[in-house]
Design a protein around this motif. Sequence first.
Motif, PDB file in Angstrom:
ATOM      1  N   THR A   6       0.847  -1.188   0.000  1.00 10.29           N
ATOM      2  CA  THR A   6       0.000   0.000   0.000  1.00 10.29           C
ATOM      3  C   THR A   6       0.881   1.235   0.000  1.00 10.29           C
ATOM      4  OG1 THR A   6      -1.633  -1.194   1.316  1.00 10.29           O
ATOM      5  CG2 THR A   6      -1.858   1.202   1.221  1.00 10.29           C
ATOM      6  N   GLN A   7       0.570   2.173  -0.898  1.00 10.58           N
ATOM      7  CA  GLN A   7       1.316   3.427  -0.930  1.00 10.58           C
ATOM      8  C   GLN A   7       0.795   4.332   0.173  1.00 10.58           C
ATOM      9  OE1 GLN A   7       1.543   5.331  -4.748  1.00 10.58           O
ATOM     10  NE2 GLN A   7       2.396   7.201  -3.909  1.00 10.58           N
ATOM     11  N   ILE A   8       1.693   4.816   1.041  1.00 12.92           N
ATOM     12  CA  ILE A   8       1.270   5.639   2.170  1.00 12.92           C
ATOM     13  C   ILE A   8       1.794   7.072   2.086  1.00 12.92           C
ATOM     14  CG2 ILE A   8       0.984   3.706   3.764  1.00 12.92           C
ATOM     15  CD1 ILE A   8       3.759   4.436   4.920  1.00 12.92           C
ATOM     16  N   ARG A   9       2.737   7.322   1.177  1.00 11.20           N
ATOM     17  CA  ARG A   9       3.254   8.679   1.016  1.00 11.20           C
ATOM     18  C   ARG A   9       3.320   9.033  -0.456  1.00 11.20           C
ATOM     19  NH1 ARG A   9       8.428  10.304   3.955  1.00 11.20           N
ATOM     20  NH2 ARG A   9       7.587  12.309   3.356  1.00 11.20           N
ATOM     21  N   SER A  10       3.323  10.325  -0.733  1.00  7.31           N
ATOM     22  CA  SER A  10       3.337  10.820  -2.103  1.00  7.31           C
ATOM     23  C   SER A  10       4.689  10.594  -2.767  1.00  7.31           C
ATOM     24  CB  SER A  10       3.009  12.313  -2.100  1.00  7.31           C
ATOM     25  OG  SER A  10       3.176  12.853  -3.384  1.00  7.31           O
ATOM     26  N   ALA A  11       4.662  10.423  -4.084  1.00  2.00           N
ATOM     27  CA  ALA A  11       5.887  10.269  -4.855  1.00  2.00           C
ATOM     28  C   ALA A  11       6.423  11.620  -5.328  1.00  2.00           C
ATOM     29  CB  ALA A  11       5.642   9.362  -6.058  1.00  2.00           C
ATOM     30  N   ILE A  12       5.700  12.693  -5.044  1.00  2.00           N
ATOM     31  CA  ILE A  12       6.163  14.030  -5.431  1.00  2.00           C
ATOM     32  C   ILE A  12       7.468  14.328  -4.709  1.00  2.00           C
ATOM     33  CG2 ILE A  12       5.669  16.500  -5.308  1.00  2.00           C
ATOM     34  CD1 ILE A  12       2.698  15.775  -5.533  1.00  2.00           C
ATOM     35  N   GLY A  13       8.465  14.776  -5.438  1.00  2.00           N
ATOM     36  CA  GLY A  13       9.747  15.114  -4.847  1.00  2.00           C
ATOM     37  C   GLY A  13      10.708  13.953  -4.731  1.00  2.00           C
ATOM     38  N   THR A  14      10.276  12.763  -5.126  1.00  2.00           N
ATOM     39  CA  THR A  14      11.180  11.617  -5.083  1.00  2.00           C
ATOM     40  C   THR A  14      11.933  11.513  -6.407  1.00  2.00           C
ATOM     41  OG1 THR A  14       9.476  10.096  -5.877  1.00  2.00           O
ATOM     42  CG2 THR A  14       9.696  10.338  -3.498  1.00  2.00           C
ATOM     43  N   LYS A  15      12.951  10.688  -6.418  1.00  2.00           N
ATOM     44  CA  LYS A  15      13.754  10.525  -7.623  1.00  2.00           C
ATOM     45  C   LYS A  15      12.977   9.732  -8.673  1.00  2.00           C
ATOM     46  CE  LYS A  15      17.992  10.775  -5.031  1.00  2.00           C
ATOM     47  NZ  LYS A  15      19.253  10.149  -4.645  1.00  2.00           N
ATOM     48  N   PRO A  16      13.280   9.961  -9.942  1.00  2.00           N
ATOM     49  CA  PRO A  16      12.561   9.259 -11.021  1.00  2.00           C
ATOM     50  C   PRO A  16      12.592   7.736 -10.896  1.00  2.00           C
ATOM     51  CG  PRO A  16      13.831  11.053 -11.923  1.00  2.00           C
ATOM     52  CD  PRO A  16      14.211  10.955 -10.463  1.00  2.00           C
ATOM     53  N   LYS A  17      13.700   7.172 -10.429  1.00  2.00           N
ATOM     54  CA  LYS A  17      13.769   5.711 -10.279  1.00  2.00           C
ATOM     55  C   LYS A  17      12.786   5.222  -9.226  1.00  2.00           C
ATOM     56  CE  LYS A  17      18.149   4.092 -11.950  1.00  2.00           C
ATOM     57  NZ  LYS A  17      19.272   3.208 -11.664  1.00  2.00           N
ATOM     58  N   GLN A  18      12.602   6.014  -8.160  1.00  2.00           N
ATOM     59  CA  GLN A  18      11.649   5.623  -7.127  1.00  2.00           C
ATOM     60  C   GLN A  18      10.225   5.715  -7.651  1.00  2.00           C
ATOM     61  OE1 GLN A  18      12.761   8.216  -3.902  1.00  2.00           O
ATOM     62  NE2 GLN A  18      14.226   6.741  -3.092  1.00  2.00           N
ATOM     63  N   ARG A  19       9.928   6.738  -8.439  1.00  2.00           N
ATOM     64  CA  ARG A  19       8.599   6.855  -9.042  1.00  2.00           C
ATOM     65  C   ARG A  19       8.346   5.689  -9.991  1.00  2.00           C
ATOM     66  NH1 ARG A  19       9.995  12.480  -9.239  1.00  2.00           N
ATOM     67  NH2 ARG A  19      10.496  12.304 -11.448  1.00  2.00           N
TER      68      ARG A  19
END
Length: 60
Positions: A6-19
């Motif tokens: 389950t995704q619990i935090r936003s992917a905004i601001g993360t690195k492209p590989k993490q997204r």
Amino acid sequence: MALKVTQIRSAIGTKPKQRGTLRALGLRRIGASKTHQDSPEIRGMIARVPHLVEVTEVDQ
């Protein structure tokens, strides 16, 4: 054994590989869940984004 991711935090601001890892896990938004078979590949993907997801083990 299966893993519910389950995704619990936003992917905004993360690195492209993490997204990309989140997208490969099938997660698109906060609160989205996906069930995967437990495998080394899935465990490795989860290990790359542990701060963004919550993992629970479920029986199938």
